[in-house]
Scaffold this motif. Sequence first.
Motif, PDB file in Angstrom:
ATOM      1  N   ASN A  82      -3.316   9.404   6.509  1.00  0.00           N
ATOM      2  CA  ASN A  82      -2.676   9.965   7.698  1.00  0.00           C
ATOM      3  C   ASN A  82      -2.929  11.469   7.797  1.00  0.00           C
ATOM      4  OD1 ASN A  82      -1.786   7.509   8.575  1.00  0.00           O
ATOM      5  ND2 ASN A  82       0.249   7.694   7.652  1.00  0.00           N
ATOM      6  N   GLU A 116       5.992   7.522   0.430  1.00  0.00           N
ATOM      7  CA  GLU A 116       4.937   7.591   1.450  1.00  0.00           C
ATOM      8  C   GLU A 116       4.296   8.980   1.493  1.00  0.00           C
ATOM      9  OE1 GLU A 116       5.927   5.593   5.075  1.00  0.00           O
ATOM     10  OE2 GLU A 116       4.114   6.302   6.066  1.00  0.00           O
ATOM     11  N   TYR A 135      -0.693  -4.960  15.928  1.00  0.00           N
ATOM     12  CA  TYR A 135      -1.963  -4.631  15.269  1.00  0.00           C
ATOM     13  C   TYR A 135      -3.114  -5.378  15.954  1.00  0.00           C
ATOM     14  CZ  TYR A 135       1.399  -2.884  11.856  1.00  0.00           C
ATOM     15  OH  TYR A 135       2.439  -2.234  11.261  1.00  0.00           O
ATOM     16  N   GLY A 162       6.176  -3.782  11.997  1.00  0.00           N
ATOM     17  CA  GLY A 162       5.948  -2.702  11.037  1.00  0.00           C
ATOM     18  C   GLY A 162       5.669  -3.282   9.666  1.00  0.00           C
ATOM     19  N   VAL A 163       5.015  -2.489   8.796  1.00  0.00           N
ATOM     20  CA  VAL A 163       4.600  -3.018   7.490  1.00  0.00           C
ATOM     21  C   VAL A 163       5.744  -3.376   6.558  1.00  0.00           C
ATOM     22  CG1 VAL A 163       2.286  -2.105   7.145  1.00  0.00           C
ATOM     23  CG2 VAL A 163       4.253  -0.672   6.622  1.00  0.00           C
ATOM     24  N   PHE A 176      -5.241  -0.202  12.411  1.00  0.00           N
ATOM     25  CA  PHE A 176      -4.233   0.756  12.879  1.00  0.00           C
ATOM     26  C   PHE A 176      -4.418   2.149  12.285  1.00  0.00           C
ATOM     27  CE2 PHE A 176      -1.301   1.489   9.322  1.00  0.00           C
ATOM     28  CZ  PHE A 176      -1.720   0.512   8.425  1.00  0.00           C
ATOM     29  N   CYS A 189       8.940   7.237  10.070  1.00  0.00           N
ATOM     30  CA  CYS A 189       8.649   5.910   9.514  1.00  0.00           C
ATOM     31  C   CYS A 189       9.654   5.529   8.419  1.00  0.00           C
ATOM     32  CB  CYS A 189       7.235   5.872   8.928  1.00  0.00           C
ATOM     33  SG  CYS A 189       5.947   5.875  10.188  1.00  0.00           S
ATOM     34  N   ASN A 210      -2.203   4.759  14.211  1.00  0.00           N
ATOM     35  CA  ASN A 210      -1.700   5.979  13.589  1.00  0.00           C
ATOM     36  C   ASN A 210      -2.194   7.253  14.270  1.00  0.00           C
ATOM     37  OD1 ASN A 210      -0.435   4.215  11.955  1.00  0.00           O
ATOM     38  ND2 ASN A 210      -1.168   5.079  10.018  1.00  0.00           N
ATOM     39  N   TYR A 249       0.824  -1.222   0.000  1.00  0.00           N
ATOM     40  CA  TYR A 249       0.000   0.000   0.000  1.00  0.00           C
ATOM     41  C   TYR A 249       0.854   1.267   0.000  1.00  0.00           C
ATOM     42  CZ  TYR A 249       0.473   1.115   4.967  1.00  0.00           C
ATOM     43  OH  TYR A 249       0.966   1.470   6.188  1.00  0.00           O
ATOM     44  N   TYR A 261       6.114  12.590  11.161  1.00  0.00           N
ATOM     45  CA  TYR A 261       5.759  11.168  11.335  1.00  0.00           C
ATOM     46  C   TYR A 261       6.210  10.345  10.122  1.00  0.00           C
ATOM     47  CZ  TYR A 261       2.787   7.022  11.271  1.00  0.00           C
ATOM     48  OH  TYR A 261       2.342   5.730  11.176  1.00  0.00           O
ATOM     49  N   GLN A 291       9.283   2.056   9.677  1.00  0.00           N
ATOM     50  CA  GLN A 291       7.813   2.150   9.689  1.00  0.00           C
ATOM     51  C   GLN A 291       7.243   2.202  11.116  1.00  0.00           C
ATOM     52  OE1 GLN A 291       6.093   3.002   7.208  1.00  0.00           O
ATOM     53  NE2 GLN A 291       7.637   2.789   5.628  1.00  0.00           N
ATOM     54  N   SER A 292       6.221   1.410  11.383  1.00  0.00           N
ATOM     55  CA  SER A 292       5.491   1.540  12.651  1.00  0.00           C
ATOM     56  C   SER A 292       6.323   1.236  13.889  1.00  0.00           C
ATOM     57  CB  SER A 292       4.312   0.559  12.658  1.00  0.00           C
ATOM     58  OG  SER A 292       3.124   1.228  12.412  1.00  0.00           O
TER      59      SER A 292
HETATM   60  N1  GLU Z   1       4.072   4.684   7.751  1.00  0.00           N
HETATM   61  C1  GLU Z   1       3.051   3.684   7.766  1.00  0.00           C
HETATM   62  C2  GLU Z   1       1.688   4.333   7.906  1.00  0.00           C
HETATM   63  O1  GLU Z   1       1.555   5.289   8.594  1.00  0.00           O
HETATM   64  C3  GLU Z   1       3.333   2.763   8.913  1.00  0.00           C
HETATM   65  C4  GLU Z   1       2.454   1.607   8.881  1.00  0.00           C
HETATM   66  C5  GLU Z   1       2.911   0.466   9.743  1.00  0.00           C
HETATM   67  O2  GLU Z   1       4.087   0.078   9.751  1.00  0.00           O
HETATM   68  O3  GLU Z   1       2.026  -0.035  10.423  1.00  0.00           O
HETATM   69  O4  GLU Z   1       0.727   3.912   7.314  1.00  0.00           O
END
Ligand code: GLU
Length: 333
Positions: A184, A177, A260, A277-278, A114, A212, A133, A45, A208, A81-82
């Motif tokens: 977001n 991103e 999650y 993290g994703v 999330f 990430c 988030n 995504y 943010y 990431q997360s």
């Molecule tokens: N930067 C990603 C977001 O905000 C992080 C998602 C993740 O790792 O859960 O969607």
Amino acid sequence: MELDVAGIEQAVATGAPPSDSRINALLAEAFAHASKHSEGTVAHYIPILSRADPEAFGLCIADVSGGLHELGDTRRQFSIQSISKAFVFALVCEAIGHERALEIVGVNNTGLAFNSVVAIELNDGHPMNPMVNAGALATTALVPGRTADEQWEAVREGLSLFAGRDLRMDDEVYESESHTNLRNRAIAQLLASYDRIERDPLDVVDVYTRQCSLSVDARDLAAMAATLADGGVNPVTGERVVSATVCRDTLAVLAASGLYEASGEWLFDIGLPGKSGVSGGLITVAPGKVGIGSYAPRLDLAGNSVQGQIATAYLSRAMGLNIFASGSHFRSE
Ligand code: GLU
């Protein structure tokens, strides 16, 4: 409810991790066991994440005496990431304290995805917890600094102290991103409409997104996790990053909501605080013992690294790390 424990000192249970040679042997077993699994798919995504090598797998254990044990692609860089949410929350807790973090950000599960907007509306605009988030954006908004640039530098420097080396942003991930983070932006603006963010919401999203996009490898994650396992002191550099109280608070949040919507199943199977993290990274913290960092980008339906979870489950059992496991006191007499 108020549990009336403010003046009661936190005692710390100790228990030595296994010897170096035993850790190395168990690491090899866990790696081989998880390597047999090829289920899951890499995230797509965020466009650039779909270019990850699905076969990559690195596993690293950092113990609290500073030892590093690693196998596989532990030097492969990926965006944090997360997982950054855990460490930015720790830095913010350090800056504003336990009570305000609880009040402003919260620590309860949303029961929703999330990146849910609905969760904010259902909770009167409250972001609920720092691992979703909304809460992560509210947390980043609280990072000390007069400008977004100063906040970003505080995040980068803070996470670098956790890792024990100077971390840099992956510009390509940040660009990718930044072009796709509409959701977001919506979440931050919704929070601002509820007066939950006092800064420019789009600046907060930018900081943010940068956090990430920090580039790390599995060794970095293990060192960062080991710092949370070691009462806030990086066991490799010997530098204190946050207080022991902040570590305890951060680990409580990770235990409740680090994986999650699968956080309950994770705790049931593995019994340790963790954060995924994703991009396929995963940290796990065995307090007073070790930090585990892994990278394997194939994810399950909940968005958690398949091989990372399997390897960690193996290590939790084989190394006796599950914090809920106990043997009978009488059996050993
Ligand atoms: N930067 C990603 C977001 O905000 C992080 C998602 C993740 O790792 O859960 O969607």
